[in-house]
Design a protein around this motif. Structure first.
Motif, PDB file in Angstrom:
ATOM      1  N   LEU A 190       6.506   6.773   3.209  1.00  0.00           N
ATOM      2  CA  LEU A 190       5.573   7.598   2.442  1.00  0.00           C
ATOM      3  C   LEU A 190       5.663   9.072   2.835  1.00  0.00           C
ATOM      4  CD1 LEU A 190       3.563   7.396   0.190  1.00  0.00           C
ATOM      5  CD2 LEU A 190       1.768   6.880   1.857  1.00  0.00           C
TER       6      LEU A 190
ATOM      7  N   GLU B 292      -5.913   9.525   2.413  1.00  0.00           N
ATOM      8  CA  GLU B 292      -5.056   8.403   2.799  1.00  0.00           C
ATOM      9  C   GLU B 292      -4.462   8.595   4.190  1.00  0.00           C
ATOM     10  OE1 GLU B 292      -2.747   4.949   2.924  1.00  0.00           O
ATOM     11  OE2 GLU B 292      -4.582   5.508   1.862  1.00  0.00           O
TER      12      GLU B 292
ATOM     13  N   ARG C  36       0.826  -1.208   0.000  1.00  0.00           N
ATOM     14  CA  ARG C  36       0.000   0.000   0.000  1.00  0.00           C
ATOM     15  C   ARG C  36       0.867   1.266   0.000  1.00  0.00           C
ATOM     16  NH1 ARG C  36      -5.311   0.846   0.918  1.00  0.00           N
ATOM     17  NH2 ARG C  36      -5.916   2.947   1.612  1.00  0.00           N
ATOM     18  N   VAL C  37       1.911   1.246   0.807  1.00  0.00           N
ATOM     19  CA  VAL C  37       2.837   2.380   0.866  1.00  0.00           C
ATOM     20  C   VAL C  37       3.499   2.597  -0.494  1.00  0.00           C
ATOM     21  CG1 VAL C  37       5.088   3.067   1.771  1.00  0.00           C
ATOM     22  CG2 VAL C  37       3.284   2.364   3.345  1.00  0.00           C
TER      23      VAL C  37
ATOM     24  N   LYS D  37       2.090  11.839 -10.096  1.00  0.00           N
ATOM     25  CA  LYS D  37       1.052  12.867 -10.111  1.00  0.00           C
ATOM     26  C   LYS D  37       1.497  14.250  -9.630  1.00  0.00           C
ATOM     27  CE  LYS D  37      -2.466  10.095 -11.241  1.00  0.00           C
ATOM     28  NZ  LYS D  37      -3.364  10.303 -12.401  1.00  0.00           N
TER      29      LYS D  37
ATOM     30  N   GLN E 131      -6.913  13.574  -2.368  1.00  0.00           N
ATOM     31  CA  GLN E 131      -6.790  12.120  -2.297  1.00  0.00           C
ATOM     32  C   GLN E 131      -5.744  11.708  -1.262  1.00  0.00           C
ATOM     33  OE1 GLN E 131      -6.544  11.707  -6.858  1.00  0.00           O
ATOM     34  NE2 GLN E 131      -7.287   9.714  -6.206  1.00  0.00           N
ATOM     35  N   LEU E 132      -4.644  12.420  -1.217  1.00  0.00           N
ATOM     36  CA  LEU E 132      -3.595  12.112  -0.250  1.00  0.00           C
ATOM     37  C   LEU E 132      -4.068  12.397   1.177  1.00  0.00           C
ATOM     38  CD1 LEU E 132      -0.555  13.488  -2.246  1.00  0.00           C
ATOM     39  CD2 LEU E 132      -0.905  11.104  -1.564  1.00  0.00           C
TER      40      LEU E 132
ATOM     41  N   PHE F 192       1.694   9.146   7.620  1.00  0.00           N
ATOM     42  CA  PHE F 192       1.035   8.214   6.707  1.00  0.00           C
ATOM     43  C   PHE F 192       1.096   6.777   7.203  1.00  0.00           C
ATOM     44  CE2 PHE F 192       1.307  11.756   3.719  1.00  0.00           C
ATOM     45  CZ  PHE F 192       0.104  11.628   3.038  1.00  0.00           C
TER      46      PHE F 192
ATOM     47  N   PHE G  16       2.348   1.736  -3.404  1.00  0.00           N
ATOM     48  CA  PHE G  16       1.332   2.238  -4.340  1.00  0.00           C
ATOM     49  C   PHE G  16       1.215   3.752  -4.235  1.00  0.00           C
ATOM     50  CE2 PHE G  16      -2.965   3.906  -4.760  1.00  0.00           C
ATOM     51  CZ  PHE G  16      -3.246   3.604  -6.083  1.00  0.00           C
ATOM     52  N   TRP G  17       1.094   4.262  -3.005  1.00  0.00           N
ATOM     53  CA  TRP G  17       0.911   5.697  -2.827  1.00  0.00           C
ATOM     54  C   TRP G  17       2.182   6.482  -3.154  1.00  0.00           C
ATOM     55  CZ3 TRP G  17      -3.410   8.160  -2.920  1.00  0.00           C
ATOM     56  CH2 TRP G  17      -4.594   7.517  -2.541  1.00  0.00           C
TER      57      TRP G  17
ATOM     58  N   PHE H 189       2.083   6.806  -6.773  1.00  0.00           N
ATOM     59  CA  PHE H 189       1.062   7.818  -7.075  1.00  0.00           C
ATOM     60  C   PHE H 189       1.654   9.221  -6.949  1.00  0.00           C
ATOM     61  CE2 PHE H 189      -2.132  10.814  -5.518  1.00  0.00           C
ATOM     62  CZ  PHE H 189      -3.184  10.641  -6.410  1.00  0.00           C
ATOM     63  N   ILE H 190       2.398   9.457  -5.881  1.00  0.00           N
ATOM     64  CA  ILE H 190       3.018  10.764  -5.657  1.00  0.00           C
ATOM     65  C   ILE H 190       3.989  11.088  -6.793  1.00  0.00           C
ATOM     66  CG2 ILE H 190       4.671  11.998  -4.185  1.00  0.00           C
ATOM     67  CD1 ILE H 190       3.314  10.476  -1.801  1.00  0.00           C
TER      68      ILE H 190
END
Length: 216
Positions: free
Chosen positions: A148, A133, A89-90, A100, A129-130, A140, A92-93, A96-97
């Motif tokens: 993260l 999370e 999960r970490v 994006k 979105q962040l 995080f 993935f985010w 994403f960072i």
């Protein structure tokens, strides 16, 4: 270990190179920092491709570097969670960072008109979105500053430039009190506050880039 050689090649405004130094400081690792001129790269930078050199061996890509630091110096507090699902999960985010935040922020100072308005909307949506999370957690990962947090906090010194060129303020235009509180909490850590550049210096650097590329 006393015989270890750790070198970080960096460029002060970089949101990526500063991740390496924060991770090393969190682990209490001694290192040599070398500031690089990206318009006149040294032979070492060309040979090694920044950011981290450990005992003569290069490690590239900032998120990979942070993971490497976490794995090599295991005797210190971990940066990544031990649970496989939480680690996934970490990651993935963090991905994403990287995909994006910078691109959306860059559009705020490099575009005009409808494209600029779309970039503003996109940037705010990303941060919202962040915020979802992080929720009500201090960091995080929960109670402890970790992977993260390192991935995102290096963008904080750019927020003033993003807001100024985007002509908005996060507190006024998106529900981000938790994210802003998180950023201020991170800035209280020595590893972060001594590393991140002054936000107005970053803003002036962006003005210089706009002039260089004829974006005025």
């Amino acid at each position: 270990m006393a015989d270890e050689e750790v070198v970080v090649l960096g460029f002060w405004p970089s949101t990526y190179g500063t991740r390496a130094t924060i991770a090393l400081d969190e682990k209490g690792v001694k290192y040599e920092y070398r500031e690089e001129d990206l318009s006149n790269k040294s032979s070492l930078l060309l040979q090694m491709n920044p950011v981290l050199i450990h005992n003569g061996k290069p490690v590239c890509e900032s998120l990979i570097i942070v993971q490497y630091v976490d794995e090599i110096w295991r005797d210190k507090a971990p940066l990544l969670p031990s649970d496989p699902y939480q680690r996934a999960r970490v990651r993935f985010w963090a991905d994403f960072i990287d995909k994006k935040v910078f691109d959306a922020g860059k559009k705020l100072w490099s575009t005009k008109g409808e494209e600029h308005e779309a970039a503003k909307k996109e940037f705010i949506e990303i941060l919202t979105q962040l915020e979802g999370e992080i929720g009500d957690k201090p960091y995080f990962g929960g109670e402890r500053f970790g992977f993260l947090d390192i991935a995102l906090i290096t963008f904080y010194s750019w927020f003033y430039a993003f807001e100024t060129f985007g002509n908005f303020r996060l507190e006024a235009e998106c529900p981000n009190p938790k994210l802003i509180a998180w950023a201020k909490r991170c800035m209280q850590k020595d590893s972060v506050c001594k590393t991140l550049p002054d936000h107005k210096k970053v803003y002036e650097s962006v003005i210089g880039m706009k002039k260089m590329f004829g974006m005025e």
